[in-house]
Design a protein around this motif. Structure first.
Motif: not given
Length: 103
Positions: A7, A38, A59, A62, A64-67, A69
């Motif tokens: 992150g 990131s 990310g 994606c 929720g900025q979840q890589r 996902g």
């Protein structure tokens, strides 16, 4: 790009001066440059100043900025709008500078 996917951003791993030097040296050798690590929308003004040829994202696009996902279509659309707005702002600044004789 950052090798460790914790992150932390590219800008936490390297100083702006190092990135600018990397881009400058690559251009002097006739190479294109790409930055990744990131990166998020909040980094766009810095990225624009550095001027790489390519930016790598995952990310940031994606849900929720979840890589890990899936890329979210609406998030991607909004990011593209932000890039286009930045380009228009840059073009406007360049136009004003040219009309003022490069001042």
């Amino acid at each position: 790009d950052t090798a460790i996917k914790d992150g932390a951003t590219l800008f936490e791993a390297m100083r702006l001066e190092e990135l600018a030097s990397f881009i400058d040296q690559a251009r002097q050798c006739g190479l294109k440059t790409a930055l990744a690590g990131s990166l998020r929308g909040e980094h766009l003004p810095i990225i624009d100043t550095l001027g790489p040829d390519i930016i790598g994202l995952r990310g940031a696009l994606c849900a929720g900025q979840q890589r890990g996902g899936q890329i979210d279509r609406e998030t991607a659309r909004l990011f593209i709008e932000d890039v286009r707005a930045l380009r228009l702002t840059r073009a406007d600044r360049q136009s004003r500078s040219s009309s003022l004789g490069g001042r």
